[in-house]
Design a protein around this motif. Sequence first.
Motif, mmCIF file in Angstrom:
data_model
loop_
_atom_site.group_PDB
_atom_site.id
_atom_site.type_symbol
_atom_site.label_atom_id
_atom_site.label_comp_id
_atom_site.label_asym_id
_atom_site.label_seq_id
_atom_site.Cartn_x
_atom_site.Cartn_y
_atom_site.Cartn_z
ATOM 1 N N LYS A 64 0.829 -1.208 0.000
ATOM 2 C CA LYS A 64 0.000 0.000 0.000
ATOM 3 C C LYS A 64 0.862 1.256 0.000
ATOM 4 C CE LYS A 64 -3.925 -2.137 2.299
ATOM 5 N NZ LYS A 64 -4.717 -2.236 3.535
ATOM 6 N N LEU A 65 1.927 1.259 0.803
ATOM 7 C CA LEU A 65 2.823 2.416 0.852
ATOM 8 C C LEU A 65 3.513 2.650 -0.489
ATOM 9 C CD1 LEU A 65 4.442 1.990 4.374
ATOM 10 C CD2 LEU A 65 2.867 3.784 3.651
ATOM 11 N N ILE A 66 3.960 1.579 -1.112
ATOM 12 C CA ILE A 66 4.603 1.709 -2.422
ATOM 13 C C ILE A 66 3.615 2.259 -3.436
ATOM 14 C CG2 ILE A 66 5.573 0.379 -4.352
ATOM 15 C CD1 ILE A 66 6.914 -1.410 -2.203
ATOM 16 N N LYS A 67 2.388 1.775 -3.388
ATOM 17 C CA LYS A 67 1.353 2.266 -4.312
ATOM 18 C C LYS A 67 1.106 3.762 -4.096
ATOM 19 C CE LYS A 67 -3.407 1.560 -5.709
ATOM 20 N NZ LYS A 67 -4.676 0.937 -5.406
ATOM 21 N N ILE A 68 0.996 4.180 -2.852
ATOM 22 C CA ILE A 68 0.760 5.594 -2.540
ATOM 23 C C ILE A 68 1.931 6.446 -3.018
ATOM 24 C CG2 ILE A 68 0.602 7.261 -0.641
ATOM 25 C CD1 ILE A 68 -1.019 5.095 0.888
ATOM 26 N N LEU A 69 3.158 5.991 -2.759
ATOM 27 C CA LEU A 69 4.331 6.748 -3.183
ATOM 28 C C LEU A 69 4.403 6.838 -4.704
ATOM 29 C CD1 LEU A 69 6.971 5.431 -0.649
ATOM 30 C CD2 LEU A 69 5.950 7.712 -0.706
ATOM 31 N N ASN A 70 4.119 5.752 -5.386
ATOM 32 C CA ASN A 70 4.143 5.764 -6.847
ATOM 33 C C ASN A 70 3.059 6.684 -7.411
ATOM 34 O OD1 ASN A 70 6.329 4.042 -7.128
ATOM 35 N ND2 ASN A 70 5.059 2.209 -7.189
ATOM 36 N N GLU A 71 1.906 6.722 -6.773
ATOM 37 C CA GLU A 71 0.825 7.600 -7.223
ATOM 38 C C GLU A 71 1.208 9.067 -7.061
ATOM 39 O OE1 GLU A 71 -2.542 6.342 -4.957
ATOM 40 O OE2 GLU A 71 -2.971 4.642 -6.283
ATOM 41 N N ASN A 72 2.067 9.358 -6.107
ATOM 42 C CA ASN A 72 2.506 10.723 -5.870
ATOM 43 C C ASN A 72 3.777 11.076 -6.646
ATOM 44 O OD1 ASN A 72 0.448 11.582 -4.063
ATOM 45 N ND2 ASN A 72 1.377 10.306 -2.484
ATOM 46 N N GLY A 73 4.155 10.217 -7.572
ATOM 47 C CA GLY A 73 5.300 10.507 -8.426
ATOM 48 C C GLY A 73 6.645 10.227 -7.800
ATOM 49 N N LEU A 74 6.679 9.542 -6.708
ATOM 50 C CA LEU A 74 7.950 9.202 -6.066
ATOM 51 C C LEU A 74 8.346 7.798 -6.474
ATOM 52 C CD1 LEU A 74 7.103 10.529 -2.513
ATOM 53 C CD2 LEU A 74 8.512 11.657 -4.220
ATOM 54 N N THR A 75 9.612 7.607 -6.758
ATOM 55 C CA THR A 75 10.066 6.261 -7.107
ATOM 56 C C THR A 75 10.502 5.533 -5.845
ATOM 57 O OG1 THR A 75 12.299 7.069 -7.517
ATOM 58 C CG2 THR A 75 10.827 6.934 -9.412
ATOM 59 N N VAL A 76 10.241 4.268 -5.854
ATOM 60 C CA VAL A 76 10.557 3.447 -4.696
ATOM 61 C C VAL A 76 11.415 2.286 -5.155
ATOM 62 C CG1 VAL A 76 9.594 2.000 -2.877
ATOM 63 C CG2 VAL A 76 8.362 4.028 -3.623
ATOM 64 N N LEU A 77 12.550 2.120 -4.507
ATOM 65 C CA LEU A 77 13.364 0.946 -4.786
ATOM 66 C C LEU A 77 12.745 -0.237 -4.062
ATOM 67 C CD1 LEU A 77 17.024 2.250 -4.395
ATOM 68 C CD2 LEU A 77 15.805 1.711 -6.501
ATOM 69 N N THR A 78 12.493 -1.276 -4.796
ATOM 70 C CA THR A 78 11.965 -2.483 -4.177
ATOM 71 C C THR A 78 13.093 -3.490 -4.024
ATOM 72 O OG1 THR A 78 11.355 -3.435 -6.304
ATOM 73 C CG2 THR A 78 9.680 -2.117 -5.173
ATOM 74 N N VAL A 79 12.808 -4.581 -3.417
ATOM 75 C CA VAL A 79 13.818 -5.611 -3.204
ATOM 76 C C VAL A 79 14.319 -6.138 -4.550
ATOM 77 C CG1 VAL A 79 14.213 -7.890 -2.223
ATOM 78 C CG2 VAL A 79 12.812 -6.244 -0.998
ATOM 79 N N ASP A 80 13.451 -6.162 -5.556
ATOM 80 C CA ASP A 80 13.821 -6.701 -6.862
ATOM 81 C C ASP A 80 14.692 -5.734 -7.668
ATOM 82 O OD1 ASP A 80 12.302 -8.903 -6.223
ATOM 83 O OD2 ASP A 80 10.501 -8.110 -7.171
ATOM 84 N N ALA A 81 14.656 -4.462 -7.324
ATOM 85 C CA ALA A 81 15.397 -3.466 -8.100
ATOM 86 C C ALA A 81 16.866 -3.471 -7.678
ATOM 87 C CB ALA A 81 14.813 -2.080 -7.877
ATOM 88 N N PRO A 82 17.770 -3.643 -8.640
ATOM 89 C CA PRO A 82 19.199 -3.626 -8.274
ATOM 90 C C PRO A 82 19.664 -2.205 -7.984
ATOM 91 C CG PRO A 82 18.945 -3.863 -10.638
ATOM 92 C CD PRO A 82 17.557 -3.905 -10.037
ATOM 93 N N ALA A 83 20.580 -2.087 -7.081
ATOM 94 C CA ALA A 83 21.148 -0.775 -6.763
ATOM 95 C C ALA A 83 22.122 -0.384 -7.852
ATOM 96 C CB ALA A 83 21.854 -0.831 -5.410
ATOM 97 N N ASP A 84 22.311 0.904 -8.068
ATOM 98 C CA ASP A 84 23.227 1.385 -9.096
ATOM 99 C C ASP A 84 24.671 1.417 -8.608
ATOM 100 O OD1 ASP A 84 21.197 1.705 -10.916
ATOM 101 O OD2 ASP A 84 20.800 3.780 -10.345
ATOM 102 N N GLU A 85 24.894 0.947 -7.423
ATOM 103 C CA GLU A 85 26.235 0.970 -6.860
ATOM 104 C C GLU A 85 27.038 -0.244 -7.331
ATOM 105 O OE1 GLU A 85 25.974 0.937 -2.646
ATOM 106 O OE2 GLU A 85 24.565 2.585 -2.569
ATOM 107 N N LYS A 86 28.346 -0.043 -7.431
ATOM 108 C CA LYS A 86 29.229 -1.163 -7.710
ATOM 109 C C LYS A 86 29.503 -1.880 -6.399
ATOM 110 C CE LYS A 86 31.582 0.737 -11.697
ATOM 111 N NZ LYS A 86 32.866 1.083 -12.297
#
Length: 69
Positions: free
Chosen positions: A43-65
């Motif tokens: 629900k929190l991720i849905k609310i944040l996405n609706e407000n135009g904020l991106t959310v890193l999820t567990v499936d999303a890889p970090a851009d760090e080396k």
Amino acid sequence: MNEERLAEIEIKLAYQDKTIKDLNDVICDQQKEIGKLGSICEKLIKILNENGLTVLTVDAPADEKPPHY
């Protein structure tokens, strides 16, 4: 097998049965809590996405080396 030894084994078995039941109850409670927390996170991720904020999820890889680079 003498009676005293048999009684001791029965007592230990009764304690083990109770411990197993107690542990099972804890696991069931934890599973319910995990389900609730997962629902809240969705629900929190849905609310944040609706407000135009991106959310890193567990499936999303970090851009760090990794640290070994």
